[in-house]
Structures are given as C-alpha cells and as structure tokens.
Design a protein around this motif. Sequence first.
Motif, PDB file in Angstrom:
ATOM      1  N   LEU A 272      -9.088   4.640   0.663  1.00  0.00           N
ATOM      2  CA  LEU A 272      -7.794   4.120   1.119  1.00  0.00           C
ATOM      3  C   LEU A 272      -6.672   4.526   0.164  1.00  0.00           C
ATOM      4  CD1 LEU A 272      -8.707   0.524   2.364  1.00  0.00           C
ATOM      5  CD2 LEU A 272      -7.962   2.466   3.740  1.00  0.00           C
TER       6      LEU A 272
ATOM      7  N   THR B 164      -3.420   6.813   1.245  1.00  0.00           N
ATOM      8  CA  THR B 164      -2.035   6.356   1.105  1.00  0.00           C
ATOM      9  C   THR B 164      -1.210   7.231   0.155  1.00  0.00           C
ATOM     10  OG1 THR B 164      -2.784   4.791  -0.607  1.00  0.00           O
ATOM     11  CG2 THR B 164      -2.580   3.961   1.648  1.00  0.00           C
TER      12      THR B 164
ATOM     13  N   ARG C 205       1.831   9.404  -5.550  1.00  0.00           N
ATOM     14  CA  ARG C 205       2.216   8.249  -6.362  1.00  0.00           C
ATOM     15  C   ARG C 205       1.930   8.492  -7.837  1.00  0.00           C
ATOM     16  NH1 ARG C 205       3.272   3.841  -3.397  1.00  0.00           N
ATOM     17  NH2 ARG C 205       4.475   3.394  -5.272  1.00  0.00           N
TER      18      ARG C 205
ATOM     19  N   VAL D 162      -5.294  -2.915  -1.553  1.00  0.00           N
ATOM     20  CA  VAL D 162      -4.380  -1.773  -1.466  1.00  0.00           C
ATOM     21  C   VAL D 162      -2.939  -2.214  -1.691  1.00  0.00           C
ATOM     22  CG1 VAL D 162      -3.428  -0.052   0.115  1.00  0.00           C
ATOM     23  CG2 VAL D 162      -5.888  -0.359  -0.041  1.00  0.00           C
ATOM     24  N   ASP D 163      -2.556  -3.365  -1.145  1.00  0.00           N
ATOM     25  CA  ASP D 163      -1.196  -3.867  -1.366  1.00  0.00           C
ATOM     26  C   ASP D 163      -0.956  -4.146  -2.845  1.00  0.00           C
ATOM     27  OD1 ASP D 163      -0.634  -3.684   1.308  1.00  0.00           O
ATOM     28  OD2 ASP D 163      -1.098  -5.791   1.743  1.00  0.00           O
TER      29      ASP D 163
ATOM     30  N   THR E  79      -0.731  -0.779  -4.689  1.00  0.00           N
ATOM     31  CA  THR E  79       0.546  -0.127  -4.400  1.00  0.00           C
ATOM     32  C   THR E  79       1.692  -0.803  -5.149  1.00  0.00           C
ATOM     33  OG1 THR E  79      -0.265   0.477  -2.204  1.00  0.00           O
ATOM     34  CG2 THR E  79       2.105   0.602  -2.565  1.00  0.00           C
TER      35      THR E  79
END
Length: 260
Positions: free
Chosen positions: A140, A144, A149, A245-246, A249
């Motif tokens: 994941l 993303t 990033r 994941v949130d 991030t």
Amino acid sequence: MTDLIADLSMLLGLAESLAWAVALAFVRIGAMVALMPGFGDTAVPQRIKLALVVGLTLVVAPLLTERISAADVPPSFLALGGEAVAGLILGIGMRLFIAALQTAAAMIAQATTLAQLFSGVAPEPQPAIGNLLLIAGIALAMATGLHVRAAELVLISYDILPAGVHHSAAAAAEWGLALISRTFSLAFSLAAPFVIASLIYNLALGAINRAMPTLMVSMVGAPALTLGGLALLAVATPVLLAVWVDAFTAHLDQPFVVAP
C-alpha cells in the motif's frame, strides 16, 4: 580572453557546487534508503538499492544547488557524517511504522492463538499474521507513491536538518522517544479489537467452566477462538491497513511534528 577565463571560472564554480550538492544528497539518501520500508528490506539486492539511491539523488540534487554550495558548506568528512546521521533519522522515522505493524501483528497473534502458525517459514521470525500485514502495508505504501514522498521528504528535511550544521542529539532523542510512543500507541490501537474480543471470549469460557466443570472447555474453546480470530482478521484487516496508511502518510507530510 579575459572574459573567456571568467566564464570558465564561473562554470567551474557551478560544477563544484553541483558536485558537492550531489555528494551530500547521495550520502543522506543512501542512509535513508537503507532503512526505508520496501527499498531497505534485506530481500532487495544491493545493486537495486544503489540504483534507487542514484536515481533519487539525480532527482533531488539539482533542486539543492541553491541551498548547498561549497562556500556555505565547505567540503569535509564532518559534513558527510552529518548527512549520514540526518539520513538515518529519516529512515528510522519510517522504519518505526513498520515496527508498529509487526508489534500489532504479534499482539493479534497472541490474542488469537495464531502465534505459532507456520513459524519458521518466513524469512523473519514473526507470526504469519505479521508477514501478511507487513507485505500488505509495504504494498500500500508503494501504491500511494512512497518513492515520490521519499524525494519530497529529503527536500523537506533540509529545512529542519540543514547540511553542514551540527544536529542536536538531545532534540533527536526527544523526537525519537515521542515517535516511538506514537507508533506503539498506533500498534496497540490496531490490535485493540482482537485483544478486547479475546478477553471477552476467555471470560465467557471461564464462566462456562465454572458452571460446567466436567466440560472440557479448552477442547471446544481453542478451535472456536482460532476460527473467530481468522474471521475477525478477514473483516478488520482492510480497516487496520487504512488506519496505518493514514498515519504513515501524516508522518511523511510532517516528519518532525509528532502529534500527541
């Protein structure tokens, strides 16, 4: 002739600044990639890691020539060492979120009696649930745009951890302890549904055993607990991974701001 020499001197100065910026970025990115999720895993060959470091360096270095110059940051091994420390700080910050997944998986496995399922098959000594969550989480993160990033993270890091500046060990330790506390809290939050369900189930088994002493509740309860744990895992895994994941991030957005 004098103008030509002046132009060549200016080009030489620009080339020197660019080469020094590339060297500093290479060291910082190399240390970060060594601990990054996915890229820094032992399963990735060293040549692939080196190619990734070179690729990220070529992307980031031209954007750093205005921030880094030989005049502001004189070439020295001390500056290179500081870049390595800064890269390790960035990599450790990301690696702690992988440790959060592994910790949550260990809690889930212990709560659902799945800790020894397929033990020894995986390359790392962890439960099968740990491999499931780890591979899914890394997939994941890659989906993303982790590579994009990571390049943004390197650029942001020069605002907080500038090149050629002595980094405070006390500030790094405080940041690390706060981030460890945050990731452990995240791990317990991910495993909380399984821990609570296991507690309620075991309390119910204890009450049944007190009411019916002749019934072998362990023979009936253990398979039911395993089946219930697998069913709950199938239902809760998408939600757990979305929460992870949130959080990951949010860390990449503000890597040096640790929320309470």
